[in-house]
Write an enzyme that holds these catalytic residues in place. Structure first.
Site, short mmCIF file in Angstrom:
data_model
loop_
_atom_site.label_atom_id
_atom_site.label_comp_id
_atom_site.label_asym_id
_atom_site.label_seq_id
_atom_site.Cartn_x
_atom_site.Cartn_y
_atom_site.Cartn_z
N GLU A 261 0.84 -1.21 0.00
CA GLU A 261 0.00 0.00 0.00
C GLU A 261 0.87 1.25 0.00
OE1 GLU A 261 -2.70 -0.50 3.31
OE2 GLU A 261 -3.86 -2.00 2.23
N HIS A 280 -7.95 1.40 1.78
CA HIS A 280 -7.82 0.99 3.19
C HIS A 280 -8.58 1.96 4.11
CE1 HIS A 280 -5.09 -1.46 6.06
NE2 HIS A 280 -6.23 -1.17 6.64
P1 NAD Z 1 -10.30 -11.14 15.14
O1 NAD Z 1 -9.04 -11.62 15.71
O2 NAD Z 1 -11.41 -10.76 16.06
O3 NAD Z 1 -10.90 -12.21 14.12
C1 NAD Z 1 -10.12 -12.92 13.21
C2 NAD Z 1 -10.70 -14.30 13.09
O4 NAD Z 1 -9.97 -15.00 12.08
C3 NAD Z 1 -10.58 -15.12 14.40
O5 NAD Z 1 -11.83 -15.60 14.80
C4 NAD Z 1 -9.64 -16.26 14.02
O6 NAD Z 1 -9.97 -17.47 14.66
C5 NAD Z 1 -9.87 -16.34 12.52
N1 NAD Z 1 -8.79 -17.03 11.82
C6 NAD Z 1 -7.46 -16.97 12.07
N2 NAD Z 1 -6.80 -17.78 11.21
C7 NAD Z 1 -7.74 -18.33 10.41
C8 NAD Z 1 -7.67 -19.25 9.34
N3 NAD Z 1 -6.52 -19.75 8.92
N4 NAD Z 1 -8.83 -19.62 8.75
C9 NAD Z 1 -10.02 -19.13 9.16
N5 NAD Z 1 -10.14 -18.27 10.20
C10 NAD Z 1 -9.00 -17.87 10.80
O7 NAD Z 1 -9.92 -9.94 14.17
P2 NAD Z 1 -10.88 -8.79 13.62
O8 NAD Z 1 -10.84 -7.65 14.56
O9 NAD Z 1 -12.18 -9.39 13.22
O10 NAD Z 1 -10.06 -8.35 12.32
C11 NAD Z 1 -9.95 -9.22 11.18
C12 NAD Z 1 -9.04 -8.61 10.15
O11 NAD Z 1 -9.51 -7.33 9.72
C13 NAD Z 1 -7.59 -8.37 10.61
O12 NAD Z 1 -6.70 -8.81 9.63
C14 NAD Z 1 -7.45 -6.89 10.67
O13 NAD Z 1 -6.15 -6.45 10.46
C15 NAD Z 1 -8.38 -6.45 9.55
N6 NAD Z 1 -8.80 -5.06 9.69
C16 NAD Z 1 -8.88 -4.29 8.57
C17 NAD Z 1 -9.29 -2.96 8.70
C18 NAD Z 1 -9.44 -2.08 7.48
O14 NAD Z 1 -9.47 -0.87 7.62
N7 NAD Z 1 -9.56 -2.63 6.29
C19 NAD Z 1 -9.60 -2.41 9.96
C20 NAD Z 1 -9.54 -3.26 11.06
C21 NAD Z 1 -9.13 -4.59 10.92
#
Ligand code: NAD
Length: 319
Positions: A261, A280
């Site tokens: 990015e 993003h």
């Molecule tokens: P979280 O930790 O609450 O949830 C992630 C889930 O993914 C967990 O339940 C975990 O068990 C699951 N997981 C891990 N490995 C896995 C796999 N191999 N297969 C299937 N499931 C799997 O996290 P969250 O707060 O829900 O955030 C999720 C993602 O969103 C993160 O990568 C975070 O960086 C991203 N995010 C993006 C933005 C954006 O602006 N685009 C903002 C916030 C978060």
């Protein structure tokens, strides 16, 4: 008594600054239009967004007691280095989850209702071509969620209750007996990919999830399926997604995050058909920005005043 000094590396919502100002002296170079620079040696606390906090910066700030992360991605902070120095790290894990879930669904709705192409056609004088922009009705269609954590579980709820979609989830790490939402679990990712009309990713970036959606996995998706990614860019093979969009195997993609990015203007997804690409921004809603700034500031003040914060990243520093 001297008030503690907090370094705020990047702009945050005024609500967060107000909380800090009540209890601390603030050093915020951006307020004077300056670059963040280094953490000042006298700082007791640092509040950071994407500013890197590594070993050498911690060495240069010997008074630091707490680092507040504005958001959830902790990859810019060396947590081990902070823990070794008994510096608490606090974060805001729930604060932007609704915003990201909403954005994932906006991409899904934008694609299914062909908003971008219909808007462009109207502006070019093609009002009467509107039959070309008929939508894909979501009621009864299947959404496959990969990663049923904070964001994924919110997407499940909003899609099932708000859009009447059937929701499947693949997440081998969620204890099924503790989940009470509308998503139905599948044991195998392949099963979800074969059944979903829309696939949305909500996993952290790990060795396991890197390139999780690759050529082989895309081939397992339904012909004409849609892909949404608001998690991390490197969780999908972007070139493979672009190829599948070109061939028509994927009917569309909504992407908020990129492996690098900002993505360059020649990025394969820029040229692929039927994409909605955003820079993003999924977590940047008005409410989320206030909540993230407020919770990060409150966590810092808690630690500075000797209280256990609500969202510690390294709780062992309080033992
Ligand atoms: P979280 O930790 O609450 O949830 C992630 C889930 O993914 C967990 O339940 C975990 O068990 C699951 N997981 C891990 N490995 C896995 C796999 N191999 N297969 C299937 N499931 C799997 O996290 P969250 O707060 O829900 O955030 C999720 C993602 O969103 C993160 O990568 C975070 O960086 C991203 N995010 C993006 C933005 C954006 O602006 N685009 C903002 C916030 C978060």
């Amino acid at each position: 008594m001297n008030r503690p000094i907090v370094f705020v590396s990047e702009p945050i919502a005024a609500a967060g600054m107000d909380i800090l100002a009540e209890h601390c002296e603030i050093i915020a170079p951006w307020q004077q239009g300056d670059k963040a620079g280094e953490i000042p040696p006298q700082a007791d606390a640092a509040l950071v967004r994407i500013y890197t906090v590594d070993d050498s910066r911690l060495d240069a700030a010997p008074n630091l007691r707490v680092i507040g992360k504005h958001g959830v991605g902790l990859d810019n902070i060396d947590i081990d280095a902070a823990t070794q120095r008994t510096i608490a790290v606090v974060w805001t894990p729930e604060a932007n989850a609704d915003a990201v879930a909403q954005h994932a669904l906006s991409l899904l709705l934008g694609l299914s209702n062909r908003i971008k192409t219909a808007d462009a056609a109207l502006r070019q004088g093609h009002f009467n071509d509107r039959m070309q922009f008929s939508s894909l009705e979501l009621t009864g269609r299947t959404l496959g969620i990969i990663g049923l954590g904070r964001i994924g579980s919110r997407v499940a709820k909003k899609a099932a209750l708000g859009l009447d979609m059937d929701v499947l989830a693949y997440d081998p790490y969620v204890e099924r007996t503790t989940y009470s939402g509308p998503a139905a679990f599948v044991d195998e990712l392949e099963d979800l990919l074969a059944r979903a009309d829309f696939v949305t990713l909500h996993v952290p970036l790990t060795d396991e999830t890197r390139d999780m959606i690759n050529t082989g996995r895309i081939a397992q998706m339904k012909n004409g399926a849609y892909l949404i990614n608001t998690s991390r860019g490197a969780a999908v093979d972007e070139a493979a997604v672009a190829t599948a969009l070109q061939s028509g195997h994927l009917a569309g993609a909504g992407i908020d995050v990129f492996a690098t990015e900002p993505p360059h203007l020649e990025h394969p997804l820029q040229k692929a058909p039927n994409t909605l690409l955003t820079p993003h921004v999924a977590g940047l809603s008005d409410r989320a920005l206030v909540q993230v700034a407020t919770q990060a500031a409150e966590g810092i003040v808690d630690v500075l005043q000797g209280r256990r914060p609500q969202n510690p990243v390294n709780p062992n520093v309080f033992d």
